[in-house]
Design a protein around this motif. Structure first.
Motif, short mmCIF file in Angstrom:
data_model
loop_
_atom_site.label_atom_id
_atom_site.label_comp_id
_atom_site.label_asym_id
_atom_site.label_seq_id
_atom_site.Cartn_x
_atom_site.Cartn_y
_atom_site.Cartn_z
N PRO A 43 0.79 -1.26 -0.09
CA PRO A 43 0.14 0.14 0.04
C PRO A 43 0.70 1.34 0.05
N GLY A 44 0.84 2.08 -1.11
CA GLY A 44 1.57 3.33 -1.14
C GLY A 44 2.93 3.24 -1.75
N LEU A 45 3.22 1.85 -1.97
CA LEU A 45 4.72 1.99 -2.30
C LEU A 45 5.22 0.86 -3.24
N GLY A 46 5.80 1.04 -4.35
CA GLY A 46 6.16 0.17 -5.16
C GLY A 46 7.67 0.01 -5.08
N PHE A 47 8.39 -1.17 -5.16
CA PHE A 47 9.89 -1.10 -4.94
C PHE A 47 10.43 -2.38 -6.02
N ALA A 48 11.43 -1.90 -6.62
CA ALA A 48 12.08 -3.02 -7.56
C ALA A 48 13.54 -3.08 -7.24
N ILE A 49 14.07 -4.22 -7.52
CA ILE A 49 15.44 -4.39 -7.18
C ILE A 49 16.07 -4.74 -8.64
N VAL A 50 17.11 -3.98 -9.22
CA VAL A 50 17.54 -4.36 -10.45
C VAL A 50 18.85 -4.94 -10.45
N ARG A 51 18.99 -6.12 -10.94
CA ARG A 51 20.46 -6.79 -10.69
C ARG A 51 21.07 -6.70 -12.22
N PHE A 52 22.24 -6.22 -12.47
CA PHE A 52 22.89 -6.26 -13.58
C PHE A 52 23.82 -7.62 -13.79
N LYS A 53 23.97 -8.14 -14.96
CA LYS A 53 24.70 -9.10 -15.31
C LYS A 53 26.02 -9.16 -14.90
N VAL A 54 26.82 -10.24 -14.37
CA VAL A 54 28.14 -9.90 -13.78
C VAL A 54 29.05 -9.51 -15.14
N GLY A 55 30.01 -8.51 -14.50
CA GLY A 55 30.75 -7.88 -15.51
C GLY A 55 30.30 -6.68 -15.81
N GLU A 56 29.08 -6.25 -15.70
CA GLU A 56 28.58 -4.93 -16.32
C GLU A 56 29.21 -3.85 -15.31
N ASP A 57 29.77 -2.81 -15.98
CA ASP A 57 30.23 -1.51 -15.34
C ASP A 57 29.06 -0.97 -14.46
N GLU A 58 29.40 -0.88 -13.14
CA GLU A 58 28.36 -0.41 -12.15
C GLU A 58 27.91 1.22 -12.80
N GLU A 59 28.92 1.89 -12.94
CA GLU A 59 28.69 3.26 -13.25
C GLU A 59 27.79 3.46 -14.47
N LYS A 60 28.21 2.56 -15.36
CA LYS A 60 27.54 2.66 -16.82
C LYS A 60 26.09 2.06 -16.63
N SER A 61 26.06 1.07 -15.74
CA SER A 61 24.64 0.42 -15.59
C SER A 61 23.72 1.66 -14.87
N ILE A 62 24.47 2.39 -14.02
CA ILE A 62 23.46 3.48 -13.28
C ILE A 62 22.95 4.40 -14.26
N VAL A 63 23.95 4.83 -15.33
CA VAL A 63 23.64 5.80 -16.24
C VAL A 63 22.71 5.26 -17.31
N LYS A 64 22.71 3.92 -17.48
CA LYS A 64 21.65 3.41 -18.28
C LYS A 64 20.22 3.38 -17.40
N LEU A 65 20.34 3.21 -16.26
CA LEU A 65 18.90 3.29 -15.68
C LEU A 65 18.52 4.41 -15.58
N VAL A 66 19.29 5.53 -15.43
CA VAL A 66 18.59 6.77 -15.35
C VAL A 66 18.37 7.23 -16.90
N GLN A 67 19.09 6.88 -17.71
CA GLN A 67 18.52 7.13 -19.02
C GLN A 67 17.37 6.30 -19.57
N GLN A 68 17.00 5.25 -18.87
CA GLN A 68 15.62 4.59 -19.37
C GLN A 68 14.27 5.44 -18.90
N ASP A 69 14.63 6.20 -17.98
CA ASP A 69 13.60 7.41 -17.55
C ASP A 69 12.20 6.68 -17.17
N VAL A 70 12.45 6.08 -16.09
CA VAL A 70 11.46 5.36 -15.33
C VAL A 70 10.31 6.48 -14.91
N ARG A 71 10.85 7.74 -15.17
CA ARG A 71 9.76 8.87 -14.55
C ARG A 71 8.45 8.81 -15.53
#
Length: 98
Positions: A43-71
């Motif tokens: 109630p009142g909250l949705g929560f997702a955990i996104v796991r990236f593949k092993v070896g994915e660059d963490e910083e680039k993965s964060i950028v991809k997530l932000v660029q996806q624009d879930v807003r």
């Protein structure tokens, strides 16, 4: 891993699931390098955990997530998103004044 929180105060868990969580999961799975997405609707909250593949660059993965624009998935009256990484990184959450 990244966590995505979407707040929609006053919404039932079913409403959060239908209007936020399911569309958000689909959008997050479109991101290159995502291995899986786990989510919870409460109630009142949705929560997702996104796991990236092993070896994915963490910083680039964060950028991809932000660029996806879930807003763009944000139904009125949900608030702007916040992302949070398992390690120190930006955070995203949607909240509503409702």
């Amino acid at each position: 891993m990244m966590n995505v929180f979407v707040q929609m105060p006053g919404a039932s868990a079913k409403e959060v699931e239908e209007r936020i969580t399911i569309p958000m999961e689909k959008k997050l799975m479109e991101i290159p390098g995502v291995e899986y997405v786990y989510s919870i609707s409460r109630p009142g909250l949705g929560f997702a955990i996104v796991r990236f593949k092993v070896g994915e660059d963490e910083e680039k993965s964060i950028v991809k997530l932000v660029q996806q624009d879930v807003r763009q998935l944000r139904p009125h009256p949900a608030r702007a998103p916040r992302h949070r990484s398992s390690s120190p990184a930006p955070s995203t959450t949607y909240r509503s004044s409702r």
